[in-house]
Design an enzyme around this catalytic site. Structure first.
Site, PDB file in Angstrom:
ATOM      1  CB  SER A 225      -0.905  -0.217   1.162  1.00  0.00           C
ATOM      2  OG  SER A 225      -2.005   0.982   1.092  1.00  0.00           O
ATOM      3  CG  ASP A 450      -6.657  -2.878  -2.987  1.00  0.00           C
ATOM      4  OD1 ASP A 450      -7.436  -2.354  -2.044  1.00  0.00           O
ATOM      5  OD2 ASP A 450      -5.184  -2.856  -3.104  1.00  0.00           O
ATOM      6  CG  HIS A 479      -5.196  -2.792   0.703  1.00  0.00           C
ATOM      7  ND1 HIS A 479      -4.874  -2.211  -0.469  1.00  0.00           N
ATOM      8  CD2 HIS A 479      -4.433  -2.024   1.882  1.00  0.00           C
ATOM      9  CE1 HIS A 479      -4.143  -1.278  -0.046  1.00  0.00           C
ATOM     10  NE2 HIS A 479      -3.936  -1.331   1.287  1.00  0.00           N
TER      11      HIS A 479
END
Length: 545
Positions: A225, A450, A479
């Site tokens: 991320s 996601d 995610h």
């Protein structure tokens, strides 16, 4: 995943004597006994000690240390004595079970997340052959976790029941703006000069200080991320310092944070509708409707009821949003969230929903993570100073994506009056005012469903990194994909770490498509266990909440 906020005594750096470096001996081999794992002799500049404030994860044995780096790593910041001040970066390590040949540096995302537990998580997720040859090192980025000084703002900001994020009129909107401005002021008072030195570029320089402290020529890097953006910046600044780079659930390199959050709100809404559709397919268990729209209506009706009558003076509409957002991160929590919603809607039983808030919602412990999130995002890029622009965007995104449209606006609203000095977005590429992109091998991984970082970001990053290959989990709803159990993805990751083998890059991505793992099976609220979720650092809603 919450920050513990526990402070621990700094470990002074020292040099390990060569005589203390253990190695397999001939006598051990002759006796058939297991030889002691070998510590890399070049990892000698950091004084590793048993961790005093981290719980063990599986059988991984964590060691902790700190290093000292300058406060001012980039230009900017006019406060007194910046250049003379330093910060402490807290590290953790899990040693290789055999002779370490490589070191993996890990960042779980955020920004705002303490990262040291991820040395153990990552080590445990590796296959035995990689655990044998990899030391795994994680760190709490500057201002976060056990790194000092830390960003602290106002723990009382999260006291329930908070104002509804969807303002009914101008007076409610103004009250929310005042709260955001007051929080920004509290952060400035609590963090002081640190606020001018919390950009991603600052942390990237700290990462190379970690490499130097370990006396390594190169490190491998795994970033999830926000950690994908950190890895993109680090590899641009220090292209010779990395060997293998894995970027998972990627932040779009072309969208500075304000624009990125508007895009994210729509992705979160799509992910919520995937969840609503799953609940509808299991109406025999949850009884919230046989169509996606019916389940969505049940959720928004509950949200409206909580505005008028919060549960136990604890869960109003904003607390509901803060708890159920986890459905956009992992399908593992879908049964627990669906069961909690069904218990309240169908049986007027608030206990599961209150428990869900206790597990995933905001409280006073969320303050360091939220403050750290803002400290990075508000200074990492320039933000609109005109509230009218914010309102217009909020109304538009709420019309399209009501699940988190206004919520995401208010989550970032302290940036309007943030006192830390901002800088232009660190854009990689070969254009004017862009930073040279890393041209070595990179593995990019992303799931199509996601909700926190839309998959389009990985395609955009692939286009800017000429040596990258993109692996897509088609239909995936998680995610954070690498090392989480998809055999096709994980075998690709293992091959890359083992011998730098990447899927062959085509004209355009993806370069490898893996089927998604099966969707979760329904469970009732009573039988659903507490399902852990790795909140791996969304763009607009950070991991410690």
């Amino acid at each position: 995943m919450r920050s513990t906020g526990t402070q621990w005594a700094a470990v002074s750096a020292g040099v390990l004597l060569a005589s203390l470096i253990t190695a397999p001996t001939a006598q051990a081999a002759e006796n058939g006994t297991a030889a002691a794992p070998t510590t890399r002799i070049d990892q000698k500049a950091v004084g590793w000690q048993p961790c005093e404030d981290l719980d063990p994860v599986g059988d991984a044995k964590l060691e902790c240390a700190t290093i000292t780096v300058p406060l001012a790593r980039t230009t900017g910041g006019e406060r007194v004595n910046d250049l003379a001040e330093t910060v402490e970066i807290a590290l953790s390590r899990v040693r290789a079970t055999g002779t370490a040949e490589h070191t993996m540096l890990v960042n779980p995302g955020g920004p705002g997340s303490a990262g040291r537990m991820w040395a153990a998580h990552t080590h445990n997720r590796m296959p035995a052959e990689l655990r044998e040859t990899y030391d795994v090192v994680a760190f709490d980025p500057r201002g976060m976790g056990a790194s000092t000084p830390s960003v602290t703002c106002d723990p009382g900001f999260f006291t329930p029941v908070r104002k509804d994020t969807v303002p009914a009129d101008a007076a409610e909107e103004d009250a929310l703006r005042q709260d955001a401005e007051a929080y920004a002021t509290a952060c400035a008072e609590g963090a002081g000069p640190l606020l001018d030195h919390m950009r991603t570029e600052d942390t990237a320089h700290d990462m190379d200080a970690i490499r130097i402290a370990l006396d390594l020529e190169q490190v491998d890097y795994l970033g999830y991320s926000y950690g994908s953006y950190l890895g993109t910046v680090y590899s641009s600044l220090y292209p010779d310092s990395v060997r293998a780079v894995i970027l998972d659930s990627v932040v779009n390199p072309d969208n500075p944070w304000y624009e990125s959050n508007l895009v994210q709100s729509r992705a979160l809404d799509r992910a919520a509708h995937n969840f609503f559709a799953w609940v509808a397919r299991h109406d025999d268990t949850y009884g919230l409707g046989t169509h996606r729209e019916a389940v969505a209506d049940a959720y928004y009706d509950l949200r409206a009821e909580l505005r008028e009558s919060p549960l136990d003076d604890t869960v109003g509409p904003t607390e509901l949003e803060g708890a159920v957002i986890v459905v956009a991160y992992s399908g593992n929590v879908w049964p627990a969230v669906a069961g909690a919603l069904a218990a309240q809607v169908n049986d007027d039983d608030p206990a599961p929903l209150l428990a869900l808030h206790d597990s995933y919602g905001d409280d006073a412990d969320s303050d360091p993570g939220y403050g750290g999130y803002l400290a990075v995002q508000c200074t990492d890029a320039e933000w609109p100073g005109d509230w009218q622009a914010w309102r217009a965007n909020a109304e538009a995104v709420h019309e399209d994506a009501p699940f988190m449209g206004w919520h995401n606006i208010w989550y970032n609203a302290p940036c309007v009056t943030w006192e830390g000095e901002s800088a232009p977005w660190f854009q990689i590429g070969d254009g004017p005012y862009e930073h040279p992109a890393y041209d070595g091998d990179v593995l990019i991984v992303h799931a199509t469903g996601d909700g926190a970082t839309p998959v389009e970001g990985s395609h955009a990053l692939r286009g800017r990194l000429p040596g990258s290959s993109l692996v897509i989990e088609d239909g995936g709803i998680t995610h954070g994909v690498a090392l989480t159990g998809n055999t096709c993805v994980d075998e690709t990751v293992f091959a890359y770490l083992q011998d730098l083998t990447l899927p062959e890059r085509g004209v355009e991505g993806p370069d490898l498509t893996c089927d998604a793992r099966p969707e979760p099976q329904p469970r009732t609220a009573q039988s659903a266990p507490h399902a852990p979720v790795d909140r791996l650092g969304p763009i607009g809603l950070e991991t410690t909440r």
